[in-house]
Design an enzyme around this catalytic site. Structure first.
Site, short mmCIF file in Angstrom:
data_model
loop_
_atom_site.label_atom_id
_atom_site.label_comp_id
_atom_site.label_asym_id
_atom_site.label_seq_id
_atom_site.Cartn_x
_atom_site.Cartn_y
_atom_site.Cartn_z
N GLU A 69 37.35 -30.83 -10.76
CA GLU A 69 37.93 -32.09 -10.07
C GLU A 69 36.96 -33.15 -10.48
OE1 GLU A 69 39.15 -31.83 -6.10
OE2 GLU A 69 39.14 -33.91 -5.77
N LYS A 85 41.60 -20.18 -3.42
CA LYS A 85 40.95 -20.89 -4.03
C LYS A 85 39.71 -21.36 -3.11
CE LYS A 85 41.77 -25.56 -4.97
NZ LYS A 85 41.07 -26.18 -4.00
N ASP A 136 43.74 -27.90 1.15
CA ASP A 136 43.00 -28.28 2.41
C ASP A 136 43.11 -29.96 2.26
OD1 ASP A 136 41.16 -28.71 0.92
OD2 ASP A 136 39.69 -27.71 1.88
N GLU A 138 35.45 -23.49 -3.25
CA GLU A 138 34.62 -24.33 -3.98
C GLU A 138 33.46 -23.93 -4.07
OE1 GLU A 138 35.23 -28.21 -1.61
OE2 GLU A 138 37.24 -27.90 -1.99
O1 KIV Z 1 43.21 -29.41 -1.39
C1 KIV Z 1 43.56 -29.91 -2.60
O2 KIV Z 1 44.75 -30.52 -2.44
C2 KIV Z 1 43.01 -29.52 -3.68
C3 KIV Z 1 43.25 -30.43 -4.85
C4 KIV Z 1 42.61 -29.70 -6.16
C5 KIV Z 1 44.40 -31.06 -5.38
O3 KIV Z 1 41.94 -28.75 -3.56
#
Ligand code: KIV
Length: 276
Positions: A193, A124, A56, A126
């Site tokens: 991160e 993915k 994102d 968060e």
């Molecule tokens: O959105 C993104 O680019 C990410 C990073 C971990 C590179 O989540």
């Protein structure tokens, strides 16, 4: 685009979760980058990038926004479809955008769209242990999941800025617990991160799933960076962990290859890219 047709005829098998687990076991580093279109999907395969993320971060580097918060499912899907048309070997992972996984059914339906319409092989999301129920539900729906912890850019307004996470023993313990709980809930990969390098190495050794880091030091199982940062396209202040891989290279493909080689042989990240 003909290179893509050649890729399809290759005998090299595509990267799968099993490949990533084996790489962790053997200590072979995972090289990962973001991508946003089919042409770069092709170049990623040519350079040997193992995991390709429709991040994102496209909100910032493609759309010119200040954060990833405004990015929508349609945005991610558009770029995911484009990259998937170019990519053959790399494992395609797609970000679940802000507010696309507020409850388990919404999360499952959106993750399914990314896989069925977008061609993603993994999604993915968060957040730390607070995402356990959602991760568990997705895992039981056979959806491969990467859990992104540490600095979670979708929470930027809540955190109050993009800053290093996990400093101090309490915060470090919380992150270790986040990683373990998410693994237990069914996360297949952990992405960390902006955390101290030492903590990055500790968490990597405490979980059995592959761990990919961005600004998390050299002790993780792999590295990921934003494509436009490594090609020196991004303007303005760069994060400490980013590195210009175009320097000294004659082409974009050479720069991508240099990145993959530096990750695999341990030259990247160096001390100047790490947090303490
Ligand atoms: O959105 C993104 O680019 C990410 C990073 C971990 C590179 O989540």
């Amino acid at each position: 685009m003909y290179a893509h047709l050649q890729n399809k005829a290759r005998t090299t098998p595509p990267v799968s979760l099993t490949t990533l687990r084996n790489m962790k076991e053997k200590g072979e580093k995972i090289a990962s980058l973001t991508a946003y279109d089919a042409s770069f999907g092709i170049l990623m395969d040519e350079a040997g990038v193992d995991v390709v993320l429709i991040g994102d971060s496209l909100g910032m580097v493609i759309q010119g926004r200040e954060t990833t918060v405004p990015v929508t499912m349609d945005d991610i899907l558009y770029h995911c479809k484009a990259v998937s048309r170019g990519l053959y070997r790399g494992l395609l992972m797609a970000d679940m955008p802000f507010m696309s996984y507020t409850n388990k059914h919404q999360a499952r339906d959106n993750a399914a769209r990314l896989m069925q319409e977008g061609g993603a092989k993994m999604v993915k999301l968060e957040g730390g242990s607070r995402q356990m129920k959602i991760v568990d539900f997705l895992a039981h729906s056979d959806i491969p999941i990467c859990a992104h912890i540490g600095l979670t850019p979708q929470s930027v307004h809540k955190i109050g800025g993009f800053r290093v996470q996990g400093r101090g023993s309490e915060a470090a313990d919380r992150l270790i617990n986040d990683a373990k709980s998410l693994e237990e809930a069914g996360a297949d990969v952990i992405l960390m991160e902006c955390i101290p390098a030492e903590l990055g190495a500790v968490i990597t050794s405490e979980v059995s799933v592959p761990v990919i880091g961005i600004g998390a030091g050299p002790g993780t199982d792999g590295q990921i960076l934003v494509l436009y940062d490594i090609l020196d396209i991004t303007t303005g202040r760069k994060p400490r962990f980013s590195h210009n891989f175009m320097q000294g290279q004659e082409s974009i493909t050479d720069a991508l290859r240099a990145y993959v080689a530096a990750v695999k042989n341990g030259d990247y990240p160096a001390e100047q890219h790490c947090f303490v």
